[in-house]
Scaffold this motif. Structure first.
Motif, PDB file in Angstrom:
ATOM      1  N   LYS A 136       0.820  -1.233   0.065  1.00 44.22           N
ATOM      2  CA  LYS A 136       0.180   0.129   0.017  1.00 44.22           C
ATOM      3  C   LYS A 136       0.971   1.303  -0.065  1.00 44.22           C
ATOM      4  N   ASN A 137       2.099   0.981   0.493  1.00 44.88           N
ATOM      5  CA  ASN A 137       2.928   2.282   0.717  1.00 44.88           C
ATOM      6  C   ASN A 137       4.079   2.159  -0.352  1.00 44.88           C
ATOM      7  N   SER A 138       3.882   1.407  -1.188  1.00 39.80           N
ATOM      8  CA  SER A 138       5.303   1.323  -2.454  1.00 39.80           C
ATOM      9  C   SER A 138       5.406   2.586  -2.939  1.00 39.80           C
ATOM     10  N   GLN A 139       4.521   3.299  -3.423  1.00 41.20           N
ATOM     11  CA  GLN A 139       4.735   4.807  -3.944  1.00 41.20           C
ATOM     12  C   GLN A 139       5.605   5.607  -3.030  1.00 41.20           C
ATOM     13  N   THR A 144      10.504   8.149  -1.232  1.00 36.29           N
ATOM     14  CA  THR A 144      11.730   8.430  -0.371  1.00 36.29           C
ATOM     15  C   THR A 144      13.298   8.046  -0.700  1.00 36.29           C
ATOM     16  N   LYS A 145      13.048   7.016  -1.659  1.00 39.58           N
ATOM     17  CA  LYS A 145      14.475   6.509  -2.294  1.00 39.58           C
ATOM     18  C   LYS A 145      14.848   7.671  -2.988  1.00 39.58           C
ATOM     19  N   THR A 224      12.203  -6.826   4.675  1.00 36.48           N
ATOM     20  CA  THR A 224      13.372  -5.719   4.347  1.00 36.48           C
ATOM     21  C   THR A 224      13.802  -5.995   2.915  1.00 36.48           C
ATOM     22  N   ARG A 225      13.946  -7.263   2.538  1.00 37.64           N
ATOM     23  CA  ARG A 225      14.140  -7.564   1.244  1.00 37.64           C
ATOM     24  C   ARG A 225      13.227  -7.020   0.160  1.00 37.64           C
ATOM     25  N   ARG A 226      11.928  -7.047   0.530  1.00 40.36           N
ATOM     26  CA  ARG A 226      10.625  -6.518  -0.289  1.00 40.36           C
ATOM     27  C   ARG A 226      10.944  -5.141  -0.304  1.00 40.36           C
ATOM     28  N   VAL A 227      11.196  -4.469   0.732  1.00 45.59           N
ATOM     29  CA  VAL A 227      11.434  -3.064   0.739  1.00 45.59           C
ATOM     30  C   VAL A 227      12.625  -2.562  -0.332  1.00 45.59           C
ATOM     31  N   LYS A 228      13.395  -3.392  -0.251  1.00 47.78           N
ATOM     32  CA  LYS A 228      14.761  -3.108  -0.990  1.00 47.78           C
ATOM     33  C   LYS A 228      14.549  -3.192  -2.555  1.00 47.78           C
ATOM     34  N   LYS A 229      13.392  -4.114  -2.828  1.00 47.86           N
ATOM     35  CA  LYS A 229      13.228  -4.299  -4.172  1.00 47.86           C
ATOM     36  C   LYS A 229      12.178  -3.541  -4.708  1.00 47.86           C
ATOM     37  N   ASP A 233      10.856   3.919  -9.922  1.00 51.10           N
ATOM     38  CA  ASP A 233       9.867   4.509 -10.892  1.00 51.10           C
ATOM     39  C   ASP A 233       8.609   4.091 -10.247  1.00 51.10           C
ATOM     40  N   GLU A 234       8.368   3.556  -9.394  1.00 53.54           N
ATOM     41  CA  GLU A 234       6.924   3.184  -8.629  1.00 53.54           C
ATOM     42  C   GLU A 234       6.479   4.568  -8.354  1.00 53.54           C
TER      43      GLU A 234
END
Length: 240
Positions: A136-139, A144-145, A224-229, A233-234
């Motif tokens: 839900k917070n991927s964007q 933030t990246k 943490t691995r999902r956040v890293k991936k 461009d999201e």
């Protein structure tokens, strides 16, 4: 240490009916109208039995029996001065613990299965809920990246917060569940003539939260691995 005129009750009797030292109990004949009143002078450590203990003299007087009559003795050593003719049965510590040993042997493996299934269910539910939060917070994570935050800082915003909630909920719910089960156990056994004490070893209150924390640590690593991936461009995608 029972005084004449008083009585001791078993720990199981005390727990089941909320009877304390100083209270009075009334016992009624099963097939008659006689009632017997006793004042509780003490509680004997016998949690799995519903029993009232009297002195020999009080027992004989109360139930109008012949002098010298007895129905049983407690002893830490083998009694050798009673004729075998008067012994109906001898109950040892081994006899009293036989049922619990049988339960451990027959249900011990089942308890391990329930515990394993519980841990798997816990991990699955927490993972899915945490995964939804990240998706839900991927964007926002992508933005933030772009703004220069590294993965560790992003994890502190999302995963660390979830970790605090999970650990706090475990520490709070374990004692609540214990109190609830104790009440349910007591209500359930109140319907039966016997009694089995509700007992949870103190170590369980340490082992359960630790098991939950270790299980969540595995989930947190995966998250943490999902956040890293999450790609940069999201953040540029349109949200309808």
């Amino acid at each position: 240490d029972i005084k004449d005129g008083g009585a001791f009750i078993s720990d199981g009797y005390s727990q089941k009916y909320n009877i304390e030292v100083g209270d009075e109990v009334t016992l009624k004949e099963s097939y008659g109208d006689k009632k017997y009143n006793f004042k509780v002078e003490g509680i004997y450590d016998d949690p799995a039995t519903i029993a009232v203990y009297l002195t020999d003299s009080d027992f004989i007087k109360t139930f109008e029996l012949e002098d010298g009559y007895f129905n049983g003795y407690f002893s830490n050593t083998k009694i050798k001065d009673i004729d075998d003719l008067y012994i109906a049965t001898t109950i040892t510590k081994d006899d009293l613990t036989k049922t619990s040993r049988q339960l451990i042997l027959s249900m011990g493996s089942m308890i391990s299965m329930f515990a394993t299934a519980g841990v798997i269910m816990f991990m699955l539910i927490v993972y899915l809920l945490s995964k939804v939060i990240i998706e839900k917070n991927s964007q926002s994570i992508s933005m933030t990246k772009i703004l220069g935050y590294n993965n560790r800082e992003i994890n502190s915003l999302y995963i660390t917060t979830t970790t605090i909630v999970v650990i706090a909920s475990m520490l709070l719910t374990v004692p609540i569940v214990n109190v609830t089960l104790k009440y349910i156990f007591k209500v359930a056994f109140a319907q039966y003539s016997g009694w089995m004490p509700y007992y949870v070893p103190a170590k369980i209150f340490v082992e359960v939260p630790l098991l939950g924390i270790v299980s969540y640590a595995v989930i947190a690593f995966i998250l943490t691995r999902r956040v890293k991936k999450v790609p940069l461009d999201e953040a540029l995608k349109n949200v309808e």
